[in-house]
Every structure is written in C-alpha cells, then in structure tokens.
Scaffold this motif. Structure first.
Motif, short mmCIF file in Angstrom:
data_model
loop_
_atom_site.label_atom_id
_atom_site.label_comp_id
_atom_site.label_asym_id
_atom_site.label_seq_id
_atom_site.Cartn_x
_atom_site.Cartn_y
_atom_site.Cartn_z
N SER A 1 17.66 83.90 13.11
CA SER A 1 16.53 83.03 12.75
C SER A 1 16.89 81.56 12.89
CB SER A 1 16.10 83.32 11.31
OG SER A 1 17.08 82.87 10.41
N LYS A 2 15.85 80.73 12.87
CA LYS A 2 16.03 79.28 12.97
C LYS A 2 16.72 78.74 11.72
CE LYS A 2 13.38 75.16 14.11
NZ LYS A 2 12.03 74.67 14.43
N ASP A 3 16.36 79.27 10.56
CA ASP A 3 16.99 78.83 9.31
C ASP A 3 18.48 79.15 9.29
OD1 ASP A 3 14.60 77.82 8.34
OD2 ASP A 3 14.06 79.71 7.35
N ASP A 4 18.84 80.35 9.75
CA ASP A 4 20.25 80.72 9.80
C ASP A 4 21.01 79.85 10.80
OD1 ASP A 4 19.79 82.64 7.90
OD2 ASP A 4 19.68 84.29 9.35
N SER A 5 20.37 79.54 11.93
CA SER A 5 21.01 78.67 12.93
C SER A 5 21.25 77.28 12.36
CB SER A 5 20.13 78.57 14.18
OG SER A 5 19.98 79.81 14.79
N LEU A 6 20.28 76.79 11.59
CA LEU A 6 20.43 75.47 10.96
C LEU A 6 21.57 75.47 9.95
CD1 LEU A 6 19.35 72.61 10.59
CD2 LEU A 6 17.72 73.52 8.94
N GLU A 7 21.70 76.54 9.17
CA GLU A 7 22.79 76.64 8.20
C GLU A 7 24.16 76.68 8.88
OE1 GLU A 7 23.24 76.52 4.81
OE2 GLU A 7 21.22 75.70 4.97
N VAL A 8 24.26 77.43 9.98
CA VAL A 8 25.53 77.49 10.72
C VAL A 8 25.86 76.11 11.27
CG1 VAL A 8 26.61 78.40 12.81
CG2 VAL A 8 25.40 79.93 11.29
N ALA A 9 24.87 75.41 11.81
CA ALA A 9 25.11 74.08 12.35
C ALA A 9 25.53 73.10 11.26
CB ALA A 9 23.86 73.56 13.07
N ALA B 1 20.46 70.21 18.27
CA ALA B 1 21.27 69.11 18.80
C ALA B 1 20.46 67.83 18.86
CB ALA B 1 21.81 69.47 20.18
N LEU B 2 19.21 67.93 19.32
CA LEU B 2 18.34 66.75 19.34
C LEU B 2 18.12 66.20 17.94
CD1 LEU B 2 15.56 67.58 21.95
CD2 LEU B 2 17.18 65.70 22.03
N ARG B 3 17.86 67.10 16.99
CA ARG B 3 17.60 66.66 15.62
C ARG B 3 18.83 66.05 14.98
NH1 ARG B 3 14.80 71.26 12.30
NH2 ARG B 3 14.88 69.66 10.72
N MET B 4 20.02 66.54 15.32
CA MET B 4 21.24 66.03 14.69
C MET B 4 21.71 64.72 15.32
SD MET B 4 23.31 69.58 14.11
CE MET B 4 24.61 68.97 13.06
N TYR B 5 21.65 64.64 16.64
CA TYR B 5 22.23 63.48 17.32
C TYR B 5 21.23 62.41 17.72
CZ TYR B 5 26.27 66.49 17.45
OH TYR B 5 27.31 67.31 17.09
N HIS B 6 19.95 62.76 17.83
CA HIS B 6 18.91 61.79 18.20
C HIS B 6 17.68 61.99 17.31
CE1 HIS B 6 21.26 60.75 21.70
NE2 HIS B 6 21.32 62.02 22.03
N PRO B 7 17.79 61.76 16.02
CA PRO B 7 16.67 62.07 15.12
C PRO B 7 15.47 61.14 15.27
CG PRO B 7 18.44 61.01 13.91
CD PRO B 7 18.96 61.27 15.29
N LEU C 1 10.38 62.51 21.19
CA LEU C 1 10.44 63.89 21.67
C LEU C 1 10.94 64.82 20.57
CD1 LEU C 1 10.33 65.96 24.01
CD2 LEU C 1 12.70 65.34 24.47
N THR C 2 11.93 64.39 19.82
CA THR C 2 12.48 65.21 18.74
C THR C 2 11.43 65.48 17.68
OG1 THR C 2 14.64 64.21 19.13
CG2 THR C 2 14.34 65.37 17.07
N ALA C 3 10.67 64.48 17.32
CA ALA C 3 9.64 64.65 16.30
C ALA C 3 8.55 65.61 16.77
CB ALA C 3 9.04 63.31 15.93
N SER C 4 8.17 65.50 18.03
CA SER C 4 7.10 66.37 18.52
C SER C 4 7.57 67.82 18.66
CB SER C 4 6.57 65.87 19.86
OG SER C 4 7.56 65.98 20.86
#
Length: 95
Positions: free
Chosen positions: A30-38, A57-63, A67-70
């Motif tokens: 899941s997306k939530d599990d992927s976020l926790e691992v990251a 990666a976009l959310r972490m390095y280029h918040p 494009l990240t927001a959309s």
C-alpha cells in the motif's frame, strides 16, 4: 484505480531459492506502508518497481513544485450511479 504493482516473484532481481531480493529492497503493498518505509529506512530501501516510489521521491526532495502538489492531491470520488447509455435521436430521411 491504483497503479499496477510488480510482484517480487516476477522481478529479475528476486532470488526464488532464498525468497529475498538480491538488492535488499522492499516492495510494500500500500501507499501508506511505502510512506512508512521511506520515513523509517529512507527512499533507497524501496524497490524500483514500487508504484509509489517516484511520487514519494518528489514529495521528499521537491515538496514545493507545482507538479508535486497536483500529483499528491486526492482525487474526488463520484457518488451515485454511473451514467446510463447515451441515446441519440436519428431523423429519418424522406425520399
């Protein structure tokens, strides 16, 4: 519909005899599990075939990128029934 996920056993980097990834990566379902691992282990711990890896990666390095927001925005779900078939009126020609 969420992006397609490649199963580990289909990956060329997965060793069936030892039942583990040769690179030591993880591929959460899941997306939530992927976020926790990251968050816990870092982005490099996620498998390259994980469908959420690039977005994370976009959310972490280029918040602050537009494009990240959309891409991160939740899509509104439709409520109710799906529309029925479209009816088209055909006018007969008089000869």
């Amino acid at each position: 519909m969420p992006p397609r996920r490649m199963s580990c056993w289909q990956c060329p980097r997965y060793q069936m005899t030892e039942r583990r990834c040769l690179d030591g990566k993880t591929n959460p379902r899941s997306k939530d599990d992927s976020l926790e691992v990251a968050r816990m282990l870092g982005l490099q711990a996620l498998c390259h075939y994980n469908p959420y890896r690039d977005l994370l990666a976009l959310r972490m390095y280029h918040p602050n990128l537009a494009l990240t927001a959309s891409l991160s925005a939740r899509r509104a779900r439709r409520k109710g029934r799906r529309p029925g078939p479209i009816t088209i009126e055909i006018e007969e020609c008089a000869e």
